[in-house]
Scaffold this active site. Sequence first.
Site, PDB file in Angstrom:
ATOM      1  CD  GLU A   1       6.865 -42.442 -72.000  1.00 16.12           C
ATOM      2  OE1 GLU A   1       8.178 -42.177 -71.486  1.00 16.12           O
ATOM      3  OE2 GLU A   1       5.898 -41.809 -72.117  1.00 16.12           O
TER       4      GLU A   1
ATOM      5  CG  ASP B   1       4.191 -43.180 -74.226  1.00 17.22           C
ATOM      6  OD1 ASP B   1       4.676 -43.296 -73.654  1.00 17.22           O
ATOM      7  OD2 ASP B   1       4.795 -42.086 -75.213  1.00 17.22           O
TER       8      ASP B   1
ATOM      9  CD  GLU C   1       1.034 -38.843 -74.626  1.00 18.82           C
ATOM     10  OE1 GLU C   1       0.643 -38.310 -75.843  1.00 18.82           O
ATOM     11  OE2 GLU C   1       2.006 -39.235 -74.306  1.00 18.82           O
TER      12      GLU C   1
ATOM     13  CG  HIS D   1       0.107 -39.401 -80.370  1.00 17.09           C
ATOM     14  ND1 HIS D   1       0.581 -39.115 -81.157  1.00 17.09           N
ATOM     15  CD2 HIS D   1       1.124 -39.690 -79.377  1.00 17.09           C
ATOM     16  CE1 HIS D   1       1.602 -38.504 -80.494  1.00 17.09           C
ATOM     17  NE2 HIS D   1       2.261 -39.220 -80.343  1.00 17.09           N
ATOM     18  CB  THR D   2       0.720 -45.427 -80.659  1.00 21.04           C
ATOM     19  OG1 THR D   2       1.031 -45.558 -81.887  1.00 21.04           O
ATOM     20  CG2 THR D   2      -0.669 -45.772 -80.205  1.00 21.04           C
ATOM     21  CG  ASN D   3       6.455 -41.790 -79.361  1.00 16.21           C
ATOM     22  OD1 ASN D   3       7.281 -42.819 -80.200  1.00 16.21           O
ATOM     23  ND2 ASN D   3       6.598 -40.783 -79.691  1.00 16.21           N
TER      24      ASN D   3
ATOM     25  CD  GLU E   1       5.821 -39.100 -82.958  1.00 10.71           C
ATOM     26  OE1 GLU E   1       6.791 -39.493 -83.985  1.00 10.71           O
ATOM     27  OE2 GLU E   1       6.773 -38.004 -82.437  1.00 10.71           O
TER      28      GLU E   1
ATOM     29  CG  ASP F   1       0.954 -26.728 -75.152  1.00 10.59           C
ATOM     30  OD1 ASP F   1      -0.242 -27.723 -75.254  1.00 10.59           O
ATOM     31  OD2 ASP F   1       1.837 -26.810 -75.039  1.00 10.59           O
ATOM     32  CD1 TRP F   2       0.808 -30.258 -76.341  1.00 11.11           C
ATOM     33  CD2 TRP F   2       0.684 -32.523 -77.468  1.00 11.11           C
ATOM     34  NE1 TRP F   2       1.197 -31.735 -75.298  1.00 11.11           N
ATOM     35  CE2 TRP F   2       0.587 -32.606 -76.889  1.00 11.11           C
ATOM     36  CE3 TRP F   2       0.191 -32.822 -78.511  1.00 11.11           C
ATOM     37  CZ2 TRP F   2       0.650 -33.741 -75.764  1.00 11.11           C
ATOM     38  CZ3 TRP F   2      -0.522 -34.645 -78.245  1.00 11.11           C
ATOM     39  CH2 TRP F   2      -0.053 -35.055 -76.955  1.00 11.11           C
TER      40      TRP F   2
ATOM     41  N   GLY G   1      -3.598 -29.081 -83.123  1.00  9.85           N
ATOM     42  CA  GLY G   1      -2.448 -28.897 -83.283  1.00  9.85           C
ATOM     43  C   GLY G   1      -1.932 -27.091 -81.905  1.00  9.85           C
TER      44      GLY G   1
ATOM     45  NE  ARG H   1       8.790 -36.602 -87.153  1.00  9.41           N
ATOM     46  CZ  ARG H   1       8.477 -37.552 -85.723  1.00  9.41           C
ATOM     47  NH1 ARG H   1       7.188 -37.616 -86.380  1.00  9.41           N
ATOM     48  NH2 ARG H   1       9.199 -37.336 -84.566  1.00  9.41           N
TER      49      ARG H   1
END
Length: 292
Positions: free
Chosen positions: A106, A108, A110, A123-125, A135, A199-200, A204, A279
């Site tokens: 995928e 992305d 977004e 937002h990319t992924n 991300e 919700d996000w 956030g 992270r």
Amino acid sequence: MGSSSFSSSNAMTLLLGLLIVSSLIVVSASNFYQDVDVTWGDGRGKILNNGELLTLSLDKASGSGFQSKNEYLFGKFDMQLKLVPGNSAGTVTTYYLSSQGATHDEIDFEFLGNLSGDPYIVHTNVYTQGKGNREQQFYLWFDPTKDFHTYSILWNPQHIVFYVDGTPIREFRNAESVGIPFPKSQAMRIYSSLWNADDWATRGGLVKTDWTQAPFTASYENYNANACVWSSGVSSCASRSPSSNYTWLTQELDSTSQQRLKWVQKNYMIYNYCNDAKRFPQGLPPECSVNP
């Protein structure tokens, strides 16, 4: 003099005719009726203007979405979008390539909605063999709700590049050399959707969707897939002639594009997973050595 004037007039008429014909060819090359299927939303996704415009809408009951009729294995994909204006907090507009299944690939885009006056977040992924968590996020250097802007994905065996109005904002290089699968064997379709993710999506999840602003609408035009169509296990590029225009299949970033990429990442990148040591306490993902 009269004969010369007549010839000039004829030449002008012919030129105008050719321009009209060529413009018709461009328009007919991008027709949503021919290129995509609206797959969900119970009428909230609409193809308008003889196939030149597509709109997706979201209300409290449902969002909407579409997908390309064709599957592709490598290509350069362009779409012009005008994002949800005003208070779009809680909404997400997506534009992405994806295969199917648990080990899907995928790529992305977004677009995370905002409170009026705040910038959209892009937002990319990238998922390979079902694994994402790659991300990168950006602000834009313009208001994406005022006019149409071109969002492009270049996908070839060497790398994936995300573009905004022809400016590269992210490159994901083939990292098979460090053991990371690269999307090169699963055909993908183009998908797009507009849906509620309060919700996000905004701060956030702290800012919820204001349904008094509904319906929320995103608009699309000028979809172009200069790509290898995948059908019955065969790629349309397999039979390409040497003279065919498949330059994107081996396209790399030249020095100018690399400088523009650095400019975007210096000035507009707000998150990069490869810089997020907290992270990944056991060490950054291995592809970060190839994709700094």
